[in-house]
Scaffold this motif. Structure first.
Motif, PDB file in Angstrom:
ATOM      1  N   SER A   1       0.821  -1.182   0.000  1.00 41.55           N
ATOM      2  CA  SER A   1       0.000   0.000   0.000  1.00 41.55           C
ATOM      3  C   SER A   1       0.860   1.238   0.000  1.00 41.55           C
ATOM      4  CB  SER A   1      -0.894  -0.034   1.220  1.00 41.55           C
ATOM      5  OG  SER A   1      -1.628   1.107   1.312  1.00 41.55           O
ATOM      6  N   LEU A   2       0.626   2.140  -0.942  1.00 44.61           N
ATOM      7  CA  LEU A   2       1.352   3.401  -0.968  1.00 44.61           C
ATOM      8  C   LEU A   2       0.394   4.464  -0.493  1.00 44.61           C
ATOM      9  CD1 LEU A   2       3.114   2.805  -4.234  1.00 44.61           C
ATOM     10  CD2 LEU A   2       4.253   3.914  -2.369  1.00 44.61           C
ATOM     11  N   VAL A   3       0.663   4.979   0.668  1.00 43.72           N
ATOM     12  CA  VAL A   3      -0.278   5.866   1.274  1.00 43.72           C
ATOM     13  C   VAL A   3       0.410   7.132   1.686  1.00 43.72           C
ATOM     14  CG1 VAL A   3      -1.364   6.297   3.471  1.00 43.72           C
ATOM     15  CG2 VAL A   3      -1.932   4.296   2.187  1.00 43.72           C
ATOM     16  N   ILE A   4       0.022   8.247   1.207  1.00 41.93           N
ATOM     17  CA  ILE A   4       0.613   9.415   1.766  1.00 41.93           C
ATOM     18  C   ILE A   4      -0.431  10.101   2.571  1.00 41.93           C
ATOM     19  CG2 ILE A   4       1.739   9.707  -0.381  1.00 41.93           C
ATOM     20  CD1 ILE A   4       0.509  12.349  -0.526  1.00 41.93           C
ATOM     21  N   VAL A   5      -0.273  10.004   3.795  1.00 43.47           N
ATOM     22  CA  VAL A   5      -1.201  10.656   4.679  1.00 43.47           C
ATOM     23  C   VAL A   5      -0.511  11.915   5.152  1.00 43.47           C
ATOM     24  CG1 VAL A   5      -2.652  10.359   6.686  1.00 43.47           C
ATOM     25  CG2 VAL A   5      -1.894   8.386   5.398  1.00 43.47           C
ATOM     26  N   LEU A   6       0.066  12.614   4.264  1.00 43.66           N
ATOM     27  CA  LEU A   6       0.736  13.842   4.654  1.00 43.66           C
ATOM     28  C   LEU A   6      -0.304  14.941   4.647  1.00 43.66           C
ATOM     29  CD1 LEU A   6       3.115  15.384   5.427  1.00 43.66           C
ATOM     30  CD2 LEU A   6       3.662  15.696   3.077  1.00 43.66           C
ATOM     31  N   THR A   7      -0.669  15.393   5.783  1.00 47.20           N
ATOM     32  CA  THR A   7      -1.722  16.379   5.893  1.00 47.20           C
ATOM     33  C   THR A   7      -1.178  17.793   5.774  1.00 47.20           C
ATOM     34  OG1 THR A   7      -1.459  16.288   8.273  1.00 47.20           O
ATOM     35  CG2 THR A   7      -3.178  14.946   7.312  1.00 47.20           C
ATOM     36  N   GLY A   8       0.098  17.959   5.723  1.00 49.39           N
ATOM     37  CA  GLY A   8       0.607  19.299   5.589  1.00 49.39           C
ATOM     38  C   GLY A   8       1.882  19.458   6.366  1.00 49.39           C
ATOM     39  N   ALA A   9       2.637  20.506   6.032  1.00 49.42           N
ATOM     40  CA  ALA A   9       3.882  20.734   6.740  1.00 49.42           C
ATOM     41  C   ALA A   9       3.601  20.917   8.225  1.00 49.42           C
ATOM     42  CB  ALA A   9       4.572  21.961   6.168  1.00 49.42           C
TER      43      ALA A   9
ATOM     44  N   VAL B   1      12.970  13.293   2.698  1.00 55.98           N
ATOM     45  CA  VAL B   1      12.781  12.625   3.974  1.00 55.98           C
ATOM     46  C   VAL B   1      12.243  11.225   3.694  1.00 55.98           C
ATOM     47  CG1 VAL B   1      11.595  12.675   6.203  1.00 55.98           C
ATOM     48  CG2 VAL B   1      12.274  14.815   5.102  1.00 55.98           C
ATOM     49  N   TRP B   2      12.921  10.202   4.239  1.00 59.02           N
ATOM     50  CA  TRP B   2      12.508   8.812   4.064  1.00 59.02           C
ATOM     51  C   TRP B   2      12.260   8.190   5.427  1.00 59.02           C
ATOM     52  CZ3 TRP B   2      12.015   6.455  -0.756  1.00 59.02           C
ATOM     53  CH2 TRP B   2      12.564   7.161  -1.841  1.00 59.02           C
ATOM     54  N   ALA B   3      11.282   7.283   5.509  1.00 59.51           N
ATOM     55  CA  ALA B   3      11.016   6.578   6.757  1.00 59.51           C
ATOM     56  C   ALA B   3      10.387   5.227   6.449  1.00 59.51           C
ATOM     57  CB  ALA B   3      10.085   7.398   7.649  1.00 59.51           C
ATOM     58  N   VAL B   4      10.511   4.307   7.404  1.00 56.78           N
ATOM     59  CA  VAL B   4       9.839   3.012   7.311  1.00 56.78           C
ATOM     60  C   VAL B   4       8.951   2.868   8.545  1.00 56.78           C
ATOM     61  CG1 VAL B   4      11.604   1.873   5.944  1.00 56.78           C
ATOM     62  CG2 VAL B   4      11.790   1.867   8.429  1.00 56.78           C
ATOM     63  N   SER B   5       7.881   2.096   8.396  1.00 57.13           N
ATOM     64  CA  SER B   5       6.969   1.875   9.513  1.00 57.13           C
ATOM     65  C   SER B   5       6.536   0.418   9.547  1.00 57.13           C
ATOM     66  CB  SER B   5       5.731   2.780   9.398  1.00 57.13           C
ATOM     67  OG  SER B   5       4.969   2.453   8.242  1.00 57.13           O
TER      68      SER B   5
ATOM     69  N   SER C   1      -0.727  -7.751   9.800  1.00 62.05           N
ATOM     70  CA  SER C   1       0.548  -7.041   9.902  1.00 62.05           C
ATOM     71  C   SER C   1       0.617  -5.975   8.814  1.00 62.05           C
ATOM     72  CB  SER C   1       1.714  -8.018   9.747  1.00 62.05           C
ATOM     73  OG  SER C   1       1.657  -8.665   8.478  1.00 62.05           O
ATOM     74  N   ARG C   2       1.436  -4.960   9.053  1.00 64.67           N
ATOM     75  CA  ARG C   2       1.537  -3.862   8.078  1.00 64.67           C
ATOM     76  C   ARG C   2       2.964  -3.335   8.038  1.00 64.67           C
ATOM     77  NH1 ARG C   2      -2.453   1.171   8.735  1.00 64.67           N
ATOM     78  NH2 ARG C   2      -0.838   2.045  10.097  1.00 64.67           N
ATOM     79  N   LEU C   3       3.468  -3.102   6.832  1.00 65.51           N
ATOM     80  CA  LEU C   3       4.763  -2.472   6.610  1.00 65.51           C
ATOM     81  C   LEU C   3       4.567  -1.253   5.715  1.00 65.51           C
ATOM     82  CD1 LEU C   3       7.033  -5.591   5.902  1.00 65.51           C
ATOM     83  CD2 LEU C   3       6.896  -4.250   8.023  1.00 65.51           C
ATOM     84  N   GLY C   4       5.424  -0.261   5.896  1.00 68.62           N
ATOM     85  CA  GLY C   4       5.281   0.954   5.100  1.00 68.62           C
ATOM     86  C   GLY C   4       6.608   1.590   4.750  1.00 68.62           C
ATOM     87  N   LEU C   5       6.626   2.255   3.619  1.00 75.58           N
ATOM     88  CA  LEU C   5       7.759   3.069   3.171  1.00 75.58           C
ATOM     89  C   LEU C   5       7.210   4.450   2.843  1.00 75.58           C
ATOM     90  CD1 LEU C   5      10.690   3.487   2.231  1.00 75.58           C
ATOM     91  CD2 LEU C   5       9.976   2.596  -0.019  1.00 75.58           C
ATOM     92  N   HIS C   6       7.857   5.503   3.367  1.00 74.08           N
ATOM     93  CA  HIS C   6       7.311   6.853   3.283  1.00 74.08           C
ATOM     94  C   HIS C   6       8.373   7.828   2.752  1.00 74.08           C
ATOM     95  CE1 HIS C   6       4.214   5.206   5.981  1.00 74.08           C
ATOM     96  NE2 HIS C   6       5.245   4.640   6.587  1.00 74.08           N
ATOM     97  N   TRP C   7       7.934   8.743   1.918  1.00 75.20           N
ATOM     98  CA  TRP C   7       8.831   9.755   1.354  1.00 75.20           C
ATOM     99  C   TRP C   7       8.150  11.110   1.385  1.00 75.20           C
ATOM    100  CZ3 TRP C   7       7.762  12.856  -2.908  1.00 75.20           C
ATOM    101  CH2 TRP C   7       8.821  13.664  -3.349  1.00 75.20           C
TER     102      TRP C   7
ATOM    103  N   ALA D   1       4.519  14.498  -0.913  1.00 74.88           N
ATOM    104  CA  ALA D   1       4.645  13.332  -0.041  1.00 74.88           C
ATOM    105  C   ALA D   1       4.091  12.092  -0.714  1.00 74.88           C
ATOM    106  CB  ALA D   1       3.919  13.572   1.270  1.00 74.88           C
ATOM    107  N   LEU D   2       4.648  10.961  -0.322  1.00 76.09           N
ATOM    108  CA  LEU D   2       4.210   9.660  -0.817  1.00 76.09           C
ATOM    109  C   LEU D   2       4.483   8.628   0.262  1.00 76.09           C
ATOM    110  CD1 LEU D   2       3.158   8.150  -3.364  1.00 76.09           C
ATOM    111  CD2 LEU D   2       5.544   7.647  -3.878  1.00 76.09           C
ATOM    112  N   ASP D   3       3.505   7.767   0.544  1.00 74.76           N
ATOM    113  CA  ASP D   3       3.671   6.711   1.534  1.00 74.76           C
ATOM    114  C   ASP D   3       3.326   5.379   0.897  1.00 74.76           C
ATOM    115  OD1 ASP D   3       4.218   8.071   4.109  1.00 74.76           O
ATOM    116  OD2 ASP D   3       2.322   9.042   3.633  1.00 74.76           O
ATOM    117  N   ALA D   4       4.065   4.360   1.221  1.00 72.43           N
ATOM    118  CA  ALA D   4       3.775   3.007   0.752  1.00 72.43           C
ATOM    119  C   ALA D   4       3.570   2.119   1.963  1.00 72.43           C
ATOM    120  CB  ALA D   4       4.927   2.476  -0.089  1.00 72.43           C
ATOM    121  N   GLN D   5       2.453   1.410   1.989  1.00 75.66           N
ATOM    122  CA  GLN D   5       2.186   0.509   3.105  1.00 75.66           C
ATOM    123  C   GLN D   5       1.688  -0.815   2.557  1.00 75.66           C
ATOM    124  OE1 GLN D   5      -0.628   2.360   5.697  1.00 75.66           O
ATOM    125  NE2 GLN D   5       0.913   3.605   6.721  1.00 75.66           N
ATOM    126  N   GLY D   6       2.015  -1.888   3.255  1.00 73.79           N
ATOM    127  CA  GLY D   6       1.514  -3.193   2.871  1.00 73.79           C
ATOM    128  C   GLY D   6       0.914  -3.901   4.065  1.00 73.79           C
TER     129      GLY D   6
END
Length: 222
Positions: free
Chosen positions: A8-16, A97-101, A118-124, A134-139
């Motif tokens: 899942s690619l999820v960007i839940v970036l609501t704003g700076a 900015v990169w992160a994993v969840s 279970s869930r894994l994510g990659l976020h940019w 912003a872009l988020d990836a989740q599985g």
């Protein structure tokens, strides 16, 4: 919440100012978001319905953010609740900015049963002069029935005045039954107080019944 997700690619970036997605929450800061669609247009059931959501973040340290999120969708026939953690993955001198969840939770299946998931994510994310991308990836993968789901969401935000920010979002994915979906949205964000933002927007499905919704959300920082 959403049906199980394998990728899942999820960007839940609501704003700076909300700093969700790849950006870490400041140590000791709590962020709470809740809302959903308050009105529907057309025969909106899938993939747009009232879709109530709740999203919580807490900055445990400068690098470790803890969170909780949940929602229901598809007229209450899909839903999930997850607890998770997120850490920086690849700090970049260029401003990226990169992160994993990773998270654990429960998913509501089409037959009404609930499955541990279970869930894994990659976020940019990237900050711009007057906004962000912003872009988020989740599985997500069920641990017993191996149910899965995927989605991709991308966002672009731009600050127009000290009190108003615009937000554009797009999302594609597939659900538990293997159906694919796509939707887009546009919002205006009012910075009501230093700790409270209000988002009012429109969401439109590009697949399924092609219905739409009027969205209202509140974002609190403590």
């Amino acid at each position: 919440m959403i049906r199980a997700v394998l990728l899942s690619l999820v960007i839940v970036l609501t704003g700076a100012m909300a700093r969700a997605g790849a950006w870490p929450r400041e140590e000791g800061e709590l962020f709470l978001s809740f809302g959903g669609n308050v009105a529907l247009f057309g025969d909106a059931v899938r993939p747009v319905h009232y879709d109530p959501t709740i999203y919580l973040e807490y900055g445990l340290t400068e690098r470790l953010t803890l969170g909780l999120d949940g929602y229901t969708a598809d007229a209450g026939t899909a839903g999930s609740l997850f607890a998770w953690l997120r850490v920086p993955w690849r700090p970049d001198a260029t401003g990226d900015v990169w992160a994993v969840s990773a998270g654990l939770g429960t998913t509501l299946l089409p037959d009404g049963a609930q499955e541990a998931t279970s869930r894994l994510g990659l976020h940019w994310g990237r900050g711009l002069e007057n906004g962000w991308l912003a872009l988020d990836a989740q599985g997500q993968l069920g641990v017993t029935r191996l149910s899965h789901q995927a989605k991709i969401e991308a966002s672009w935000g731009r600050e127009f005045t000290p009190r108003w920010t615009g937000l554009m979002q797009g999302q594609i994915g597939y659900g538990l039954s293997g159906d694919t979906y796509a939707k887009i949205g546009a919002s205006g964000i009012l910075h009501a107080t230093p700790r409270l933002d209000l988002r009012l927007g429109l969401t439109r499905a590009l697949t399924g019944d092609r219905g739409g919704g009027l969205t209202l959300e509140a974002w609190w920082r403590f």
